[in-house]
Design a protein around this motif. Structure first.
Motif, short mmCIF file in Angstrom:
data_model
loop_
_atom_site.label_atom_id
_atom_site.label_comp_id
_atom_site.label_asym_id
_atom_site.label_seq_id
_atom_site.Cartn_x
_atom_site.Cartn_y
_atom_site.Cartn_z
N PHE A 41 7.99 12.51 -1.32
CA PHE A 41 8.94 12.08 -0.30
C PHE A 41 8.25 11.78 1.03
N MET A 42 7.15 12.47 1.32
CA MET A 42 6.37 12.18 2.52
C MET A 42 5.84 10.75 2.46
N GLU A 43 5.26 10.39 1.32
CA GLU A 43 4.73 9.03 1.15
C GLU A 43 5.86 7.99 1.17
N LEU A 44 6.94 8.29 0.47
CA LEU A 44 8.07 7.36 0.40
C LEU A 44 8.65 7.07 1.77
N ASN A 45 8.62 8.07 2.65
CA ASN A 45 9.18 7.93 4.00
C ASN A 45 8.14 7.50 5.04
N ALA A 74 14.31 16.19 6.98
CA ALA A 74 13.27 15.26 7.42
C ALA A 74 13.24 14.00 6.54
N PHE A 75 13.53 14.17 5.26
CA PHE A 75 13.51 13.04 4.33
C PHE A 75 14.86 12.35 4.21
N ASP A 76 15.88 12.92 4.86
CA ASP A 76 17.25 12.39 4.82
C ASP A 76 17.78 12.34 3.39
N ILE A 77 17.55 13.44 2.67
CA ILE A 77 18.06 13.60 1.31
C ILE A 77 18.78 14.94 1.21
N MET A 134 5.32 8.72 6.03
CA MET A 134 4.85 9.79 6.91
C MET A 134 3.45 10.20 6.50
N ASP A 135 2.77 10.86 7.42
CA ASP A 135 1.53 11.53 7.06
C ASP A 135 1.73 13.03 7.31
N LEU A 136 0.72 13.79 7.06
CA LEU A 136 0.84 15.25 7.17
C LEU A 136 1.26 15.67 8.59
N GLY A 137 0.66 15.07 9.60
CA GLY A 137 0.97 15.43 10.98
C GLY A 137 2.40 15.10 11.36
N ILE A 138 2.87 13.94 10.95
CA ILE A 138 4.24 13.54 11.26
C ILE A 138 5.24 14.47 10.58
N LEU A 139 5.01 14.73 9.28
CA LEU A 139 5.92 15.62 8.55
C LEU A 139 5.92 17.02 9.16
N ALA A 140 4.75 17.52 9.50
CA ALA A 140 4.66 18.85 10.11
C ALA A 140 5.47 18.90 11.41
N GLY A 141 5.43 17.82 12.16
CA GLY A 141 6.22 17.77 13.39
C GLY A 141 7.71 17.80 13.12
N ASP A 197 0.83 -1.20 0.00
CA ASP A 197 0.00 0.00 0.00
C ASP A 197 0.87 1.26 0.00
N ILE A 198 1.93 1.25 0.79
CA ILE A 198 2.85 2.40 0.84
C ILE A 198 3.51 2.61 -0.51
N LYS A 199 3.96 1.53 -1.13
CA LYS A 199 4.60 1.64 -2.45
C LYS A 199 3.62 2.20 -3.48
N GLU A 200 2.37 1.76 -3.40
CA GLU A 200 1.35 2.23 -4.33
C GLU A 200 1.08 3.73 -4.14
N ARG A 201 0.97 4.17 -2.89
CA ARG A 201 0.74 5.59 -2.61
C ARG A 201 1.93 6.44 -3.06
N ALA A 202 3.14 5.95 -2.87
CA ALA A 202 4.34 6.68 -3.31
C ALA A 202 4.36 6.79 -4.83
N GLU A 203 3.99 5.72 -5.51
CA GLU A 203 3.96 5.75 -6.98
C GLU A 203 2.89 6.72 -7.48
N GLU A 204 1.74 6.73 -6.83
CA GLU A 204 0.69 7.69 -7.20
C GLU A 204 1.17 9.13 -7.00
N ALA A 205 1.87 9.37 -5.91
CA ALA A 205 2.41 10.71 -5.65
C ALA A 205 3.46 11.08 -6.68
N ARG A 206 4.31 10.12 -7.08
CA ARG A 206 5.34 10.37 -8.10
C ARG A 206 4.68 10.79 -9.41
#
Length: 134
Positions: A75-79, A120-123, A81-88, A52-61
């Motif tokens: 990158f949020m999906e790839l890592n 946050a994404f370590d890139i 994360m959700d909006l709340g986690i990334l915001a933190g 499911d995570i891979k699918e969401r990351a591909e959709e975001a790409r």
């Protein structure tokens, strides 16, 4: 579950020679810990979640490629994360991070803000700014 009945499934953990710490009861009925290589239902659930995570990351790409969202969303999906986690992680309000998903807004962000996302994404900052969808 009793300590001698702790599942030892040949799944993701055993393939990487890893074990998970679980609670079980000993011969006296007292709680203790035991090592497990996992059990089939958990392995199936984990595999489904990863798919499911891979699918969401591909959709975001694809959305980044089509100019619908910024690379931050990908990158949020790839890592995982959700909006709340990334915001933190970037120490910003969720509404502000969500606004940065817009390609036009992303294009105007300064390097200081982009560096927070890159960290946050370590890139690298360059990888975030010059994201290639191919």
């Amino acid at each position: 579950m009793e300590k001698e009945n702790v599942p030892q499934h040949d799944g993701n953990l055993s393939k990487k020679n890893l074990k998970e710490l679980v609670y079980a009861t000993d011969e006296n009925g007292n709680y203790t810990t035991a090592l497990s290589t996992g059990w089939e239902p958990k392995a199936i659930a984990l595999s489904n979640a990863i798919d499911d995570i891979k699918e969401r990351a591909e959709e975001a790409r694809i959305k980044v490629k089509n100019g619908e969202v910024s690379p931050i969303c990908y990158f949020m999906e790839l890592n995982k994360m959700d909006l709340g986690i990334l915001a933190g992680y970037v120490e910003m309000w969720k509404w502000r991070v969500k606004r940065h998903f817009k390609p036009a807004v992303f294009a105007k962000l300064n390097d200081k803000i982009l560096q927070k996302y890159a960290d946050a994404f370590d890139i690298s900052l360059a990888d975030l700014k010059n994201f290639k969808t191919d």
